[in-house]
Design a protein around this motif. Structure first.
Motif, PDB file in Angstrom:
ATOM      1  N   TRP A   1      -9.307   7.461  -0.668  1.00  0.00           N
ATOM      2  CA  TRP A   1      -8.238   7.919   0.221  1.00  0.00           C
ATOM      3  C   TRP A   1      -8.410   9.402   0.521  1.00  0.00           C
ATOM      4  O   TRP A   1      -8.242   9.848   1.665  1.00  0.00           O
ATOM      5  CB  TRP A   1      -6.882   7.638  -0.424  1.00  0.00           C
ATOM      6  CG  TRP A   1      -5.701   8.050   0.393  1.00  0.00           C
ATOM      7  CD1 TRP A   1      -4.815   9.036   0.090  1.00  0.00           C
ATOM      8  CD2 TRP A   1      -5.269   7.512   1.648  1.00  0.00           C
ATOM      9  NE1 TRP A   1      -3.856   9.133   1.079  1.00  0.00           N
ATOM     10  CE2 TRP A   1      -4.115   8.212   2.040  1.00  0.00           C
ATOM     11  CE3 TRP A   1      -5.755   6.512   2.468  1.00  0.00           C
ATOM     12  CZ2 TRP A   1      -3.436   7.944   3.225  1.00  0.00           C
ATOM     13  CZ3 TRP A   1      -5.073   6.244   3.653  1.00  0.00           C
ATOM     14  CH2 TRP A   1      -3.929   6.947   4.004  1.00  0.00           C
TER      15      TRP A   1
ATOM     16  N   GLN B   1      -1.734  -6.949  -9.443  1.00  0.00           N
ATOM     17  CA  GLN B   1      -2.972  -6.178  -9.504  1.00  0.00           C
ATOM     18  C   GLN B   1      -2.711  -4.838  -8.834  1.00  0.00           C
ATOM     19  O   GLN B   1      -2.235  -4.793  -7.700  1.00  0.00           O
ATOM     20  CB  GLN B   1      -4.099  -6.903  -8.769  1.00  0.00           C
ATOM     21  CG  GLN B   1      -4.453  -8.239  -9.364  1.00  0.00           C
ATOM     22  CD  GLN B   1      -5.525  -8.949  -8.540  1.00  0.00           C
ATOM     23  OE1 GLN B   1      -6.108  -8.397  -7.627  1.00  0.00           O
ATOM     24  NE2 GLN B   1      -5.750 -10.200  -8.870  1.00  0.00           N
ATOM     25  N   ALA B   2      -3.019  -3.763  -9.534  1.00  0.00           N
ATOM     26  CA  ALA B   2      -2.835  -2.422  -8.976  1.00  0.00           C
ATOM     27  C   ALA B   2      -4.180  -1.712  -8.993  1.00  0.00           C
ATOM     28  O   ALA B   2      -4.865  -1.692 -10.003  1.00  0.00           O
ATOM     29  CB  ALA B   2      -1.818  -1.645  -9.802  1.00  0.00           C
ATOM     30  N   THR B   3      -4.546  -1.141  -7.863  1.00  0.00           N
ATOM     31  CA  THR B   3      -5.821  -0.450  -7.730  1.00  0.00           C
ATOM     32  C   THR B   3      -5.558   0.983  -7.295  1.00  0.00           C
ATOM     33  O   THR B   3      -4.916   1.212  -6.272  1.00  0.00           O
ATOM     34  CB  THR B   3      -6.716  -1.153  -6.684  1.00  0.00           C
ATOM     35  OG1 THR B   3      -6.851  -2.526  -7.055  1.00  0.00           O
ATOM     36  CG2 THR B   3      -8.080  -0.509  -6.605  1.00  0.00           C
ATOM     37  N   GLU B   4      -6.046   1.924  -8.068  1.00  0.00           N
ATOM     38  CA  GLU B   4      -5.885   3.338  -7.755  1.00  0.00           C
ATOM     39  C   GLU B   4      -6.998   3.747  -6.795  1.00  0.00           C
ATOM     40  O   GLU B   4      -8.168   3.565  -7.080  1.00  0.00           O
ATOM     41  CB  GLU B   4      -5.980   4.134  -9.063  1.00  0.00           C
ATOM     42  CG  GLU B   4      -5.204   5.420  -9.074  1.00  0.00           C
ATOM     43  CD  GLU B   4      -5.983   6.572  -8.512  1.00  0.00           C
ATOM     44  OE1 GLU B   4      -5.810   6.819  -7.307  1.00  0.00           O
ATOM     45  OE2 GLU B   4      -6.733   7.192  -9.238  1.00  0.00           O
ATOM     46  N   LEU B   5      -6.633   4.242  -5.618  1.00  0.00           N
ATOM     47  CA  LEU B   5      -7.609   4.541  -4.570  1.00  0.00           C
ATOM     48  C   LEU B   5      -7.615   6.017  -4.158  1.00  0.00           C
ATOM     49  O   LEU B   5      -7.939   6.342  -3.017  1.00  0.00           O
ATOM     50  CB  LEU B   5      -7.320   3.665  -3.345  1.00  0.00           C
ATOM     51  CG  LEU B   5      -7.474   2.161  -3.560  1.00  0.00           C
ATOM     52  CD1 LEU B   5      -6.936   1.389  -2.363  1.00  0.00           C
ATOM     53  CD2 LEU B   5      -8.932   1.812  -3.810  1.00  0.00           C
ATOM     54  N   SER B   6      -7.287   6.903  -5.083  1.00  0.00           N
ATOM     55  CA  SER B   6      -7.207   8.322  -4.731  1.00  0.00           C
ATOM     56  C   SER B   6      -8.515   8.878  -4.192  1.00  0.00           C
ATOM     57  O   SER B   6      -8.511   9.637  -3.221  1.00  0.00           O
ATOM     58  CB  SER B   6      -6.776   9.159  -5.942  1.00  0.00           C
ATOM     59  OG  SER B   6      -5.454   8.866  -6.282  1.00  0.00           O
TER      60      SER B   6
ATOM     61  N   GLU C   1       0.888  -1.168   0.000  1.00  0.00           N
ATOM     62  CA  GLU C   1       0.000   0.000   0.000  1.00  0.00           C
ATOM     63  C   GLU C   1       0.918   1.206   0.000  1.00  0.00           C
ATOM     64  O   GLU C   1       1.715   1.397   0.918  1.00  0.00           O
ATOM     65  CB  GLU C   1      -0.892  -0.002   1.232  1.00  0.00           C
ATOM     66  CG  GLU C   1      -1.848   1.165   1.250  1.00  0.00           C
ATOM     67  CD  GLU C   1      -2.743   1.177   2.462  1.00  0.00           C
ATOM     68  OE1 GLU C   1      -3.144   2.279   2.856  1.00  0.00           O
ATOM     69  OE2 GLU C   1      -3.026   0.113   3.025  1.00  0.00           O
TER      70      GLU C   1
ATOM     71  N   ILE D   1       1.647   4.320 -11.359  1.00  0.00           N
ATOM     72  CA  ILE D   1       1.218   2.923 -11.205  1.00  0.00           C
ATOM     73  C   ILE D   1       1.915   2.055 -12.240  1.00  0.00           C
ATOM     74  O   ILE D   1       2.440   0.992 -11.912  1.00  0.00           O
ATOM     75  CB  ILE D   1      -0.312   2.797 -11.307  1.00  0.00           C
ATOM     76  CG1 ILE D   1      -0.973   3.411 -10.073  1.00  0.00           C
ATOM     77  CG2 ILE D   1      -0.732   1.332 -11.461  1.00  0.00           C
ATOM     78  CD1 ILE D   1      -2.491   3.421 -10.109  1.00  0.00           C
TER      79      ILE D   1
END
Length: 107
Positions: A71, A63-68, A19, A47
């Motif tokens: 967050w 696996q990449a997850t953008e959580l802007s 993270e 990313i």
């Protein structure tokens, strides 16, 4: 070096979770100063760059997850809550800062 060491440390079939914050847009000059001076992050990668680094170390099935958005919502709520209770938080931390000193034992 850190990601390569993490890959080498995994057991066969092991999983690994990171993270971290990533670059989603070029930072302004002020943001770049904050990243360096406050966060102590001389560089932030995208990313795609992160995934490439992981693949270069041997990681697969990334696996990449953008959580802007979530967050940002969480950070705003935390900041707002802190603003409401700042005096209590400061008093608490000052009290705990002195734990173990002759005059600062917790009651």
């Amino acid at each position: 070096a850190v990601l390569a060491a993490a890959h080498e440390s995994l057991c066969e079939g092991g999983t690994f979770v990171i993270e971290d914050f990533v670059l989603v847009a070029r930072p302004t000059e002020a943001e770049a100063r904050t990243l360096l001076d406050l966060v102590k992050a001389p560089s932030v990668t995208s990313i795609d760059g992160y995934v490439s680094e992981l693949e270069g170390c041997g990681f697969v099935d990334i696996q990449a997850t953008e959580l802007s958005v979530p967050w940002t919502v969480w950070c705003r709520a935390r900041s707002d809550e802190y603003s409401l209770t700042e005096a209590e938080a400061v008093a608490l931390h000052v009290r705990y800062k002195n734990v173990g000193t002759a005059d600062g034992l917790i009651p």
